[in-house]
Design a protein around this motif. Structure first.
Motif, PDB file in Angstrom:
ATOM      1  N   PRO A 113      34.805   9.046  47.499  1.00  0.00           N
ATOM      2  CA  PRO A 113      34.443   8.774  46.536  1.00  0.00           C
ATOM      3  C   PRO A 113      34.371  10.731  45.874  1.00  0.00           C
ATOM      4  CG  PRO A 113      32.058   8.245  47.131  1.00  0.00           C
ATOM      5  CD  PRO A 113      33.255   8.439  48.100  1.00  0.00           C
ATOM      6  N   PRO A 114      34.713  10.627  44.230  1.00  0.00           N
ATOM      7  CA  PRO A 114      34.161  11.784  43.617  1.00  0.00           C
ATOM      8  C   PRO A 114      33.266  12.483  44.203  1.00  0.00           C
ATOM      9  CG  PRO A 114      35.226  10.543  41.957  1.00  0.00           C
ATOM     10  CD  PRO A 114      34.432   9.272  43.018  1.00  0.00           C
ATOM     11  N   ARG A 143      24.212   9.992  41.414  1.00  0.00           N
ATOM     12  CA  ARG A 143      24.005   8.293  41.784  1.00  0.00           C
ATOM     13  C   ARG A 143      24.425   7.093  41.258  1.00  0.00           C
ATOM     14  NH1 ARG A 143      18.311   9.908  43.483  1.00  0.00           N
ATOM     15  NH2 ARG A 143      18.806  11.061  45.938  1.00  0.00           N
ATOM     16  N   GLU A 144      24.023   6.881  39.933  1.00  0.00           N
ATOM     17  CA  GLU A 144      24.554   6.091  39.520  1.00  0.00           C
ATOM     18  C   GLU A 144      26.115   6.213  38.661  1.00  0.00           C
ATOM     19  OE1 GLU A 144      22.626   6.867  35.306  1.00  0.00           O
ATOM     20  OE2 GLU A 144      24.514   6.057  34.456  1.00  0.00           O
ATOM     21  N   LEU A 145      27.018   7.334  38.989  1.00  0.00           N
ATOM     22  CA  LEU A 145      28.368   6.810  38.600  1.00  0.00           C
ATOM     23  C   LEU A 145      28.747   7.034  39.998  1.00  0.00           C
ATOM     24  CD1 LEU A 145      28.952  10.310  36.128  1.00  0.00           C
ATOM     25  CD2 LEU A 145      29.362   7.452  35.818  1.00  0.00           C
ATOM     26  N   GLY A 146      27.800   7.097  41.377  1.00  0.00           N
ATOM     27  CA  GLY A 146      28.331   7.055  42.466  1.00  0.00           C
ATOM     28  C   GLY A 146      29.397   8.309  42.722  1.00  0.00           C
ATOM     29  N   SER A 164      28.237  15.968  32.465  1.00  0.00           N
ATOM     30  CA  SER A 164      27.703  14.749  33.127  1.00  0.00           C
ATOM     31  C   SER A 164      26.641  14.763  33.678  1.00  0.00           C
ATOM     32  CB  SER A 164      28.322  13.820  32.715  1.00  0.00           C
ATOM     33  OG  SER A 164      28.958  12.961  33.547  1.00  0.00           O
ATOM     34  N   ILE A 165      27.983  15.583  34.726  1.00  0.00           N
ATOM     35  CA  ILE A 165      26.965  15.618  36.356  1.00  0.00           C
ATOM     36  C   ILE A 165      26.582  17.038  35.962  1.00  0.00           C
ATOM     37  CG2 ILE A 165      27.778  15.737  38.568  1.00  0.00           C
ATOM     38  CD1 ILE A 165      29.928  13.565  38.094  1.00  0.00           C
ATOM     39  N   LEU A 166      27.365  18.648  36.586  1.00  0.00           N
ATOM     40  CA  LEU A 166      26.776  19.694  35.903  1.00  0.00           C
ATOM     41  C   LEU A 166      25.583  20.238  35.252  1.00  0.00           C
ATOM     42  CD1 LEU A 166      30.233  21.296  37.709  1.00  0.00           C
ATOM     43  CD2 LEU A 166      28.338  19.941  38.623  1.00  0.00           C
ATOM     44  N   LYS A 167      25.209  20.603  35.517  1.00  0.00           N
ATOM     45  CA  LYS A 167      23.345  21.113  34.584  1.00  0.00           C
ATOM     46  C   LYS A 167      24.154  22.541  33.537  1.00  0.00           C
ATOM     47  CE  LYS A 167      19.725  18.906  36.229  1.00  0.00           C
ATOM     48  NZ  LYS A 167      18.146  19.019  37.055  1.00  0.00           N
ATOM     49  N   VAL A 168      23.349  22.930  32.392  1.00  0.00           N
ATOM     50  CA  VAL A 168      24.037  23.813  32.288  1.00  0.00           C
ATOM     51  C   VAL A 168      22.629  24.705  32.034  1.00  0.00           C
ATOM     52  CG1 VAL A 168      26.127  23.112  30.812  1.00  0.00           C
ATOM     53  CG2 VAL A 168      24.116  23.292  30.040  1.00  0.00           C
TER      54      VAL A 168
END
Lengths: 243, 91
Positions: free
Chosen positions: A42-43, A63-66, A164-168
């Motif tokens: 997966p990505p 985890r939620e997005l796989g 939505s995955i990487l934090k800022v």
């Protein structure tokens, strides 16, 4: 004079753990300069060696997005690998200067992109840009006189999903950062196979080499699986770099 | 003991987390820089523990580390010591 040979390995899309495992196994075992072209299924998010995963990535959201999360053996920044072409190049013959070696290998990518009509340029320290926008990030390591450089060539970029995955560093600045990244990063918007063909030609031309299509050997695969299982998919490696 | 943090933009980003009093007691250096060999970052962190919270002392230690056969790409002694001292509030 006979041209030098570059071993060419094209692997089907694999998990982040196997992708990193294969790169490290090739670094240990391949004898010829080796170009590998691959993608991720997966990505995944890959983090630079020196990055702290909890600072950089929303692991729960992944985890939620796989989406797999993996830490690399190379430095550099966090990358969301979704619709892209990834390459790795392994060689024992490289310029000692770090910048020079990035320039040389990124030069092969740039020549390859020119084959598909993309006018790209090296942007120190380790990026490739098109019209001033980043289309490729690259990272290298050197171990036991072997250099590994891997890099991503963006085909499509979904900045909203990326963030939505990487934090800022500062949530209050998030919208501004997203706007800024949208202005600075771009995908080629081309099919994988076209870009991949171009990149192969680019490496052949840059190193005046003949590409020798090859598969990952049984020994390499075994070592790659060991790295994938024992190292790259382990929480110890992901969360604690002092291992 | 106090906690300090800093995010410092050199050619690459350096992120420092530190616990300190008049000396550095614990330190973690993260970022998107490059350093060969990568594992040597732990040596730098170890070398910094016990060092006085004084920019010159810190810079000397980073210089000593960088002349020990490692190769940095994206930072140097000056920017790394700036990043570290920036995490420390000197009264």
């Amino acid at each position: 004079m006979e041209k030098m040979k570059i071993r060419l390995i094209e692997t089907p899309a694999k998990s982040a753990f196997m992708n990193m495992g294969i790169d490290e196994a090739l670094m240990n075992l391949t004898t010829l300069p080796t170009l590998r072209l691959y993608s991720w299924k997966p990505p995944a998010v890959s983090l630079g060696y020196f990055q702290n995963v909890t600072d950089e990535v929303n692991v729960e959201k992944c985890r939620e997005l796989g989406v797999d999360v993996v830490r690399r053996v190379t430095g550099g920044g966090a990358v969301f690998h979704d619709t892209e072409l990834t390459y790795s190049f392994i060689t024992k013959n490289y310029p000692p200067g770090i910048l020079e070696s990035y320039q040389l290998i990124c030069g092969a990518v740039i020549k390859g992109l020119a084959k598909v009509g993309v006018n790209a340029a090296f942007a120190p320290l380790n990026d490739i840009v098109m019209g001033g926008k980043k289309i490729s990030g690259n990272a290298q390591t050197r171990k036991k006189s072997v250099l590994l450089q891997h890099g991503t060539i963006l085909l499509q970029v979904d900045v909203e999903k990326m963030f939505s995955i990487l934090k800022v560093p500062d949530e209050k600045m998030k919208d501004k950062i997203i706007k800024n990244v949208k202005e600075r990063v771009v995908g080629l918007n081309m099919p994988f196979d076209n870009v991949s063909d171009g990149i192969k030609q680019g490496f052949a031309e840059q190193f005046n080499a003949q590409l020798a299509p090859s598969a990952v050997t049984a020994e390499e695969l075994l070592l790659a699986e060991k790295f994938a299982n024992d190292k790259y998919s382990s929480t110890e490696w992901l969360f604690e770099k002092r291992v | 003991m106090r906690d300090g943090r800093n995010i410092y933009k050199a050619q690459k980003l350096i992120k420092v987390k530190v616990k300190y009093d008049d000396r550095i007691r614990e330190i973690e250096i993260n970022g998107d820089f490059f350093l060969h060999p990568e594992e040597s970052i732990a040596d730098l962190e170890r070398m910094l523990v016990g060092v006085e919270t004084n920019k010159e002392k810190i810079r000397q230690k980073v210089k000593e580390f960088l002349s020990s056969g490692v190769e940095a790409f994206g930072f140097d002694a000056e920017t790394m010591s700036e990043a570290i001292i920036g995490a420390i509030k000197v009264d």
